[in-house]
Design an enzyme around this catalytic site. Sequence first.
Site, short mmCIF file in Angstrom:
data_model
loop_
_atom_site.label_atom_id
_atom_site.label_comp_id
_atom_site.label_asym_id
_atom_site.label_seq_id
_atom_site.Cartn_x
_atom_site.Cartn_y
_atom_site.Cartn_z
N TRP A 101 0.81 -1.22 0.00
CA TRP A 101 0.00 0.00 0.00
C TRP A 101 0.84 1.26 0.00
O TRP A 101 0.51 2.25 -0.66
CB TRP A 101 -0.99 -0.03 1.16
CG TRP A 101 -2.06 -1.04 0.92
CD1 TRP A 101 -2.24 -2.22 1.56
CD2 TRP A 101 -3.08 -0.99 -0.10
NE1 TRP A 101 -3.30 -2.91 1.03
CE2 TRP A 101 -3.83 -2.18 0.00
CE3 TRP A 101 -3.41 -0.06 -1.08
CZ2 TRP A 101 -4.90 -2.45 -0.85
CZ3 TRP A 101 -4.48 -0.34 -1.93
CH2 TRP A 101 -5.21 -1.52 -1.81
N ASP A 171 -1.58 6.82 6.31
CA ASP A 171 -2.72 6.00 5.94
C ASP A 171 -2.97 5.06 7.12
O ASP A 171 -2.20 4.14 7.38
CB ASP A 171 -2.40 5.20 4.68
CG ASP A 171 -3.50 4.25 4.25
OD1 ASP A 171 -4.50 4.10 5.00
OD2 ASP A 171 -3.36 3.62 3.18
N LYS A 195 -12.54 -1.46 7.25
CA LYS A 195 -11.80 -2.37 8.12
C LYS A 195 -12.25 -2.21 9.57
O LYS A 195 -12.79 -3.13 10.16
CB LYS A 195 -10.30 -2.12 7.96
CG LYS A 195 -9.84 -2.28 6.50
CD LYS A 195 -8.40 -1.92 6.31
CE LYS A 195 -8.03 -1.89 4.83
NZ LYS A 195 -8.18 -3.18 4.14
#
Length: 359
Positions: A101, A171, A195
């Site tokens: 990511w 993030d 999530k």
Amino acid sequence: MRVFNFSAGPATMPLEVLERAQSELTDWRGSGMSVMEMSHRSGEFVSIAAQAERRMRDLLSVPDDYAVLFLQGGATGQFSAVPLNLASPGAPAAYLNTGSWSAKAVAEGRKYVDVRVLADEKESNYSTVPEQGSLEVPADAAYLHYTMNETIGGVEFPYVPDAGEVPVVTDASSTILSRPLDVSRFGVIYAGAQKNLGPAGICVVVVRRDLLDRARPEVPAALDWKAMADADSMLNTPPTLAWYLVGLVLEWVEQQGGVAEMARRNQAKADLLYGAIEASDFYSNPVQPAARSWMNVPFLVPDSALEKPFVAAAAEAGLSGLAGHRSVGGMRASIYNAMPIEGVQALVDFMTDFEQQNG
């Protein structure tokens, strides 16, 4: 019968939240309509949005000089929004690469800024994070960006990098609300909801207000933090149902005892699962202990030919979503806030049985 869902995202949600949403689906609190049908400008929805923001601020102790935004485009949209809102074209920006990511954030950032990768953990096969205190962040960097937790590799920063006067951007998609967080250490925190916060379709951005005037003139309106802050995140029609569900999840976290209680539970779940892996000669975890994620636990078996049988047998036992990411293989258990410790215990028991049958 509900399964224990170990998927990395979209992920399991609290059953109480789903049942509450079910009870309000066709008639939200006597309004005669579903949240899906409400005008986002109506008094009813404005109150839903305001309560969600208040709960987010309370749970994370967000200072008043930070804006809390509820946006579309997911965390991936913020890969572009970060440079467009914080840096002029071609300006230097610092990034840390610890996995899939962060690599995507680097690739997107390069479209807009002069990306300087200060640390790349490729040599460890992305099983580590940079050693605390090892980073030298250039004073002229517009920001320092890092991914707090890599869901694919199961690597997590156990500290907040020090960047001096340079704003730190993170993030936090897979770690937000999992433990207390000092928001004042950051310039920007962003998190896709799917999530720990709720369903896919909405992204929360917490940004220090003094950074809102940095946006480029050409930044698209949907990615413009200042424009969204000025419009209470309603410059366009927001994802109203997802926003409402995030609010219910935040209320659930409050009722459970807040972020401190989430941290206690998450530590216990991680200790249980990692303990089972460490005690076994059959299973292994590829991440160095200091960088192991609380939220995403990858593990391997001695023979990759056993991976598909493991996942299939686990599914039959009511344990879903355990296949590792297609890019790395193996298995992965995502144990976010809504995963009860009973689910982790069921997984550990299954792992023991599978080892006895195949060891």
